[in-house]
Motif scaffolding. Structure first.
Motif, PDB file in Angstrom:
ATOM      1  N   ILE A   5       0.852  -1.181   0.000  1.00  0.00           N
ATOM      2  CA  ILE A   5       0.000   0.000   0.000  1.00  0.00           C
ATOM      3  C   ILE A   5       0.889   1.233   0.000  1.00  0.00           C
ATOM      4  N   LEU A   6       0.654   2.109  -0.978  1.00  0.00           N
ATOM      5  CA  LEU A   6       1.428   3.346  -1.073  1.00  0.00           C
ATOM      6  C   LEU A   6       0.814   4.394  -0.151  1.00  0.00           C
ATOM      7  N   ALA A   7       1.575   4.822   0.850  1.00  0.00           N
ATOM      8  CA  ALA A   7       1.030   5.727   1.863  1.00  0.00           C
ATOM      9  C   ALA A   7       2.015   6.821   2.239  1.00  0.00           C
ATOM     10  N   ALA A   8       2.858   7.226   1.283  1.00  0.00           N
ATOM     11  CA  ALA A   8       3.923   8.182   1.612  1.00  0.00           C
ATOM     12  C   ALA A   8       3.599   9.618   1.237  1.00  0.00           C
ATOM     13  N   GLY A   9       2.450   9.861   0.605  1.00  0.00           N
ATOM     14  CA  GLY A   9       2.134  11.223   0.175  1.00  0.00           C
ATOM     15  C   GLY A   9       1.846  12.166   1.333  1.00  0.00           C
ATOM     16  N   LYS A  10       2.051  13.445   1.098  1.00  0.00           N
ATOM     17  CA  LYS A  10       1.817  14.455   2.142  1.00  0.00           C
ATOM     18  C   LYS A  10       0.359  14.878   2.229  1.00  0.00           C
ATOM     19  N   GLY A  11      -0.420  14.618   1.189  1.00  0.00           N
ATOM     20  CA  GLY A  11      -1.829  15.006   1.223  1.00  0.00           C
ATOM     21  C   GLY A  11      -2.031  16.498   1.292  1.00  0.00           C
ATOM     22  N   GLU A  12      -1.241  17.251   0.514  1.00  0.00           N
ATOM     23  CA  GLU A  12      -1.286  18.711   0.604  1.00  0.00           C
ATOM     24  C   GLU A  12      -2.646  19.280   0.217  1.00  0.00           C
ATOM     25  N   ARG A  13      -3.344  18.626  -0.719  1.00  0.00           N
ATOM     26  CA  ARG A  13      -4.655  19.138  -1.139  1.00  0.00           C
ATOM     27  C   ARG A  13      -5.736  18.884  -0.081  1.00  0.00           C
ATOM     28  N   MET A  14      -5.392  18.101   0.928  1.00  0.00           N
ATOM     29  CA  MET A  14      -6.351  17.797   1.999  1.00  0.00           C
ATOM     30  C   MET A  14      -6.146  18.690   3.222  1.00  0.00           C
ATOM     31  N   ARG A  15      -5.179  19.592   3.147  1.00  0.00           N
ATOM     32  CA  ARG A  15      -4.960  20.475   4.296  1.00  0.00           C
ATOM     33  C   ARG A  15      -6.198  21.331   4.558  1.00  0.00           C
ATOM     34  N   PRO A  16      -6.480  21.658   5.832  1.00  0.00           N
ATOM     35  CA  PRO A  16      -5.649  21.447   7.024  1.00  0.00           C
ATOM     36  C   PRO A  16      -5.800  20.063   7.668  1.00  0.00           C
ATOM     37  N   LEU A  17      -6.618  19.165   7.092  1.00  0.00           N
ATOM     38  CA  LEU A  17      -6.839  17.859   7.721  1.00  0.00           C
ATOM     39  C   LEU A  17      -5.548  17.066   7.881  1.00  0.00           C
ATOM     40  N   THR A  18      -4.614  17.255   6.939  1.00  0.00           N
ATOM     41  CA  THR A  18      -3.391  16.454   6.957  1.00  0.00           C
ATOM     42  C   THR A  18      -2.203  17.168   7.593  1.00  0.00           C
ATOM     43  N   LEU A  19      -2.428  18.305   8.216  1.00  0.00           N
ATOM     44  CA  LEU A  19      -1.319  18.987   8.879  1.00  0.00           C
ATOM     45  C   LEU A  19      -0.792  18.179  10.059  1.00  0.00           C
ATOM     46  N   HIS A  20      -1.686  17.482  10.730  1.00  0.00           N
ATOM     47  CA  HIS A  20      -1.281  16.718  11.915  1.00  0.00           C
ATOM     48  C   HIS A  20      -1.674  15.246  11.834  1.00  0.00           C
ATOM     49  N   THR A  21      -2.333  14.860  10.745  1.00  0.00           N
ATOM     50  CA  THR A  21      -2.741  13.471  10.554  1.00  0.00           C
ATOM     51  C   THR A  21      -2.349  13.035   9.148  1.00  0.00           C
ATOM     52  N   PRO A  22      -1.605  11.925   8.995  1.00  0.00           N
ATOM     53  CA  PRO A  22      -1.271  11.468   7.647  1.00  0.00           C
ATOM     54  C   PRO A  22      -2.543  11.050   6.911  1.00  0.00           C
ATOM     55  N   GLY A  57       4.816   9.512   9.204  1.00  0.00           N
ATOM     56  CA  GLY A  57       4.746   8.065   9.040  1.00  0.00           C
ATOM     57  C   GLY A  57       4.725   7.276  10.337  1.00  0.00           C
ATOM     58  N   GLN A  58       5.339   7.800  11.377  1.00  0.00           N
ATOM     59  CA  GLN A  58       5.339   7.055  12.631  1.00  0.00           C
ATOM     60  C   GLN A  58       3.931   6.871  13.168  1.00  0.00           C
ATOM     61  N   GLN A  59       3.049   7.835  12.872  1.00  0.00           N
ATOM     62  CA  GLN A  59       1.652   7.677  13.290  1.00  0.00           C
ATOM     63  C   GLN A  59       1.006   6.464  12.624  1.00  0.00           C
ATOM     64  N   VAL A  60       1.367   6.222  11.360  1.00  0.00           N
ATOM     65  CA  VAL A  60       0.837   5.056  10.654  1.00  0.00           C
ATOM     66  C   VAL A  60       1.290   3.772  11.348  1.00  0.00           C
ATOM     67  N   GLU A  61       2.571   3.689  11.679  1.00  0.00           N
ATOM     68  CA  GLU A  61       3.091   2.500  12.356  1.00  0.00           C
ATOM     69  C   GLU A  61       2.460   2.330  13.736  1.00  0.00           C
ATOM     70  N   ASP A  62       2.349   3.439  14.469  1.00  0.00           N
ATOM     71  CA  ASP A  62       1.791   3.354  15.814  1.00  0.00           C
ATOM     72  C   ASP A  62       0.335   2.890  15.783  1.00  0.00           C
ATOM     73  N   HIS A  63      -0.419   3.340  14.776  1.00  0.00           N
ATOM     74  CA  HIS A  63      -1.838   2.994  14.709  1.00  0.00           C
ATOM     75  C   HIS A  63      -2.058   1.562  14.232  1.00  0.00           C
ATOM     76  N   LEU A  64      -1.330   1.144  13.209  1.00  0.00           N
ATOM     77  CA  LEU A  64      -1.581  -0.167  12.606  1.00  0.00           C
ATOM     78  C   LEU A  64      -0.778  -1.287  13.262  1.00  0.00           C
TER      79      LEU A  64
END
Length: 223
Positions: A5-22, A57-64
């Motif tokens: 699963i490709l999950a490395a993008g910054k999600g800039e178009r989703m800001r401000p939702l992705t400022l603190h959440t991947p 990315g550490q949030q992804v590891e911590d959650h999953l």
């Protein structure tokens, strides 16, 4: 097969939702987006998944975690700097092995059944194509009797869904660093090494807050 699963993008178009959440952890109908993929892959009998990550990315590891609560074994491929799609996959190849693997973009939502994917390839890749969404009317590729061709040629185009099966041999000769996947696919298409299918079911490229709301609506209607 394994899956990535490709999950490395910054999600800039989703800001401000992705400022603190991947972006992979953004909730959709109360469940992080990436979990829809994990549950669908597990339901298809896939047990080993590789996830690349960069931004938060550490949030992804911590959650999953290790994936055990999904019935999976998850390995991670952290990227210190963005490697783009091709570079990210190339870095993860040692975790994926030498056999064909499923690749899924982490920022899509779909009800596609992963059991429909071929377990073996007669070529280097198999792509799932969908009808062109309003934000991508030009499409990407053509589907001609089961073979995928470059969309620059004459004919009706379809959009690459972000779901595929890839043979690691597609990356033969590549070097570590940032590079895109599309040129490799087009090279393989030019020699007839890419098969494909047209999926007419539900699929959304969750690249904006509006499309995130679209998925919420689709899931609400399904309940």
């Amino acid at each position: 097969m394994k899956a990535m699963i490709l999950a490395a993008g910054k999600g800039e178009r989703m800001r401000p939702l992705t400022l603190h959440t991947p972006k992979p952890l953004l909730p959709v109908a109360g469940q992080p987006l990436i979990e829809y993929h994990l549950r669908a892959l597990a339901a298809a009998g896939i047990t080993e998944v590789v996830i690349n990550h960069a931004w938060l990315g550490q949030q992804v590891e911590d959650h999953l975690g290790d994936g055990s609560r999904f019935g999976l074994r998850i390995a991670y491929s952290p990227e210190g700097e963005p490697l783009e799609t091709g570079g990210g996959i190339f870095q993860a190849l040692p975790l994926l092995g030498s056999a064909p693997f499923v690749l899924v973009n982490g920022d899509i939502w779909t009800d596609y059944d992963f059991t429909a994917l071929p377990s073996a390839l007669d070529g280097l890749a198999h792509l799932v194509l969908v009808d062109n969404p309003g934000h991508h009317c030009a499409g990407d590729f053509r589907l001609d009797h089961g073979q995928v061709c470059d969309g620059d040629q004459q004919g009706d185009t379809l959009t690459f869904s972000g779901i595929s099966v890839l043979d690691p041999a597609l990356f033969e000769g590549c070097q570590a660093g940032a590079f895109k996947l599309a040129p490799l696919l087009r090279q393989a298409m030019a020699v007839g090494k890419v098969s494909g299918e047209h999926y007419a079911g539900r699929w959304v490229d969750v690249g904006t807050q509006e499309r995130l709301a679209e998925v919420e609506q689709l899931l609400a209607e399904r309940c």
